[in-house]
Scaffold this active site. Structure first.
Site, PDB file in Angstrom:
ATOM      1  N   ALA A 139      84.429  52.662   0.150  1.00 39.39           N
ATOM      2  CA  ALA A 139      83.971  53.940   0.693  1.00 39.39           C
ATOM      3  C   ALA A 139      83.856  53.904   2.213  1.00 39.39           C
ATOM      4  CB  ALA A 139      82.633  54.318   0.059  1.00 39.39           C
ATOM      5  N   CYS A 181     137.523  53.399   4.194  1.00 34.47           N
ATOM      6  CA  CYS A 181     137.625  54.541   5.101  1.00 34.47           C
ATOM      7  C   CYS A 181     139.081  54.870   5.386  1.00 34.47           C
ATOM      8  CB  CYS A 181     136.867  54.274   6.395  1.00 34.47           C
ATOM      9  SG  CYS A 181     137.462  52.882   7.367  1.00 34.47           S
ATOM     10  N   SER A 221      89.698  47.735   3.660  1.00 35.69           N
ATOM     11  CA  SER A 221      90.858  47.690   2.769  1.00 35.69           C
ATOM     12  C   SER A 221      91.607  46.362   2.801  1.00 35.69           C
ATOM     13  CB  SER A 221      91.829  48.811   3.143  1.00 35.69           C
ATOM     14  OG  SER A 221      92.295  48.654   4.471  1.00 35.69           O
ATOM     15  N   GLU A 278     135.488  45.386   4.457  1.00 37.05           N
ATOM     16  CA  GLU A 278     136.886  45.052   4.166  1.00 37.05           C
ATOM     17  C   GLU A 278     137.513  44.260   5.306  1.00 37.05           C
ATOM     18  OE1 GLU A 278     136.327  49.367   2.635  1.00 37.05           O
ATOM     19  OE2 GLU A 278     135.398  48.007   4.081  1.00 37.05           O
ATOM     20  N   THR A 303      94.994  55.644   9.830  1.00 37.49           N
ATOM     21  CA  THR A 303      95.279  54.227   9.575  1.00 37.49           C
ATOM     22  C   THR A 303      95.436  53.466  10.875  1.00 37.49           C
ATOM     23  OG1 THR A 303      96.339  54.717   7.460  1.00 37.49           O
ATOM     24  CG2 THR A 303      96.943  52.645   8.516  1.00 37.49           C
ATOM     25  N   ALA A 335      98.834  60.671   5.082  1.00 35.18           N
ATOM     26  CA  ALA A 335     100.275  60.568   5.310  1.00 35.18           C
ATOM     27  C   ALA A 335     101.027  60.565   3.984  1.00 35.18           C
ATOM     28  CB  ALA A 335     100.594  59.307   6.106  1.00 35.18           C
ATOM     29  N   ARG A 389     106.542  39.534   8.681  1.00 34.17           N
ATOM     30  CA  ARG A 389     106.026  38.184   8.895  1.00 34.17           C
ATOM     31  C   ARG A 389     106.531  37.231   7.824  1.00 34.17           C
ATOM     32  NH1 ARG A 389     100.184  40.449   9.338  1.00 34.17           N
ATOM     33  NH2 ARG A 389     101.252  42.457   9.518  1.00 34.17           N
ATOM     34  N   ARG A 442     109.525  45.993   4.184  1.00 32.64           N
ATOM     35  CA  ARG A 442     109.595  46.395   5.594  1.00 32.64           C
ATOM     36  C   ARG A 442     110.944  45.998   6.203  1.00 32.64           C
ATOM     37  NH1 ARG A 442     103.709  44.661   8.232  1.00 32.64           N
ATOM     38  NH2 ARG A 442     102.438  46.209   7.098  1.00 32.64           N
TER      39      ARG A 442
END
EC number: 3.5.4.26
Length: 325
Positions: free
Chosen positions: A169, A79, A173, A56, A201, A259, A212, A189
């Protein structure tokens, strides 16, 4: 002639503006504001980095005298509490002489929570509320989640093959998904304050976890490491459990399976990004381990599909956790 824009049309623009402040507005909410005079936008604003100026204040400064008699569209109730960091937006709107204020969501902060709109009405300003409230809350989901639940808003990213594998396996990746999907991942991100991976990882991939995309490199999030050991490399912060993540409004969990499973088992995931490449791996590493599910019936009714799109040859499905507030 086309029909005149409605309050919902103007508010949609204000909500879109609010996204410019995500995540840089933290710890304040990312808010958008339009000042409209006689069917024309005379000023716009969004919460600036670090939380000030508020949306505002930015819009009113740009509008100047054109704000008098205008309508202000604000994605969050202005506010109503004093702060040494800047002016009270309710008082600023009154002083600017706006004739009407349209608010999307009422501020859950007890220092405002309805007091802003009450003060505006007491000053003779017409006030409308609830216009695109759900969209406004979704746009500021990280701040809203911390404010109402006392926890960060967590997005879990999974990039898998069609058969649910995240790697061969042997752990290879790079790359399961294509260039467009990876670019979208970098955009995600940039929209989060922090990003987290597990120690496996970190050791296997040595990920940079930066942004990037041209022009957004400075938006690279803080790097967190989920580890029982309690130590992390320089430039990283160690966290012992999903429940111990603190000091951020938004967190992107990016890898790996342990994770991801830990955050799902703790019911700390609010949003799921599922990128699927049109490939089959077979015998590879599964995207998830045990998430504490004891009954298949308990798996249903937990996730709602909110977006689905193609990114090159890959598909992105976005799910949100269904919570009963």
């Amino acid at each position: 002639m086309p029909p005149a824009p409605t309050d919902a049309d103007w508010m949609a623009a204000a909500v879109a503006l609010s996204q410019r402040g995500r995540p840089t507005a933290a710890p304040n909410p990312n808010v958008g504001c339009l000042i409209v005079q006689r069917g024309r936008v005379v000023a716009r604003g969004w919460t600036q980095p670090g939380g000030r100026p508020h949306a505002e204040a930015m819009a009113l400064a740009a509008a100047g005298d054109a704000a008098r008699g205008a309508t202000a569209y604000v994605s969050l109730e202005p506010c109503a509490h004093a702060s040494p960091r800047g002016p009270c937006c309710t008082d600023a709107l009154i002083a600017a002489g706006v004739a009407r204020v349209v608010v999307a969501a009422i501020d859950p902060d007890p220092r405002t929570d309805g007091q802003g709109t009450a003060r505006l009405r007491a000053a003779g300003i017409a006030v409308g509320t609830g216009v695109l409230a759900d969209a406004a809350r979704a746009a500021m989901a990280p701040w809203w989640t911390r404010q109402t639940r006392g926890a960060p808003f967590v997005t879990l990213k999974l990039a898998t093959s069609l058969d649910g594998c995240i790697a061969l396996a042997d752990g290879s990746s790079r790359w399961i998904t294509g260039e467009r999907a990876r670019a979208h991942g970098h955009l995600e991100r940039a929209r989060h304050e922090a990003i987290l991976v597990g120690r496996g990882t970190l050791l296997a991939d040595a990920p940079r976890l930066d942004v990037r995309l041209p022009g957004l490199e400075a938006r690279s999030p803080k790097k967190l490491l989920l580890t029982r050991g309690g130590t992390a490399p320089e430039g990283w912060t160690a966290v012992a459990s999903p429940e111990s993540v603190a000091g951020v409004d938004s967190l992107l969990v990016e890898g790996g399976a342990r994770a991801a499973s830990a955050f799902l088992a703790a019911d700390r995931v609010d949003r799921l990004l599922l990128y699927r490449a049109p490939i089959l791996i077979g015998g590879g590493k599964a995207a998830l381990g045990d998430i504490g599910l004891a009954d298949l019936a308990a798996a249903h009714g937990r996730w709602s599909l909110v977006d689905s799109r193609l990114l090159g040859s890959d598909r992105l499905d976005v799910y949100e956790r269904i919570r009963k507030e």
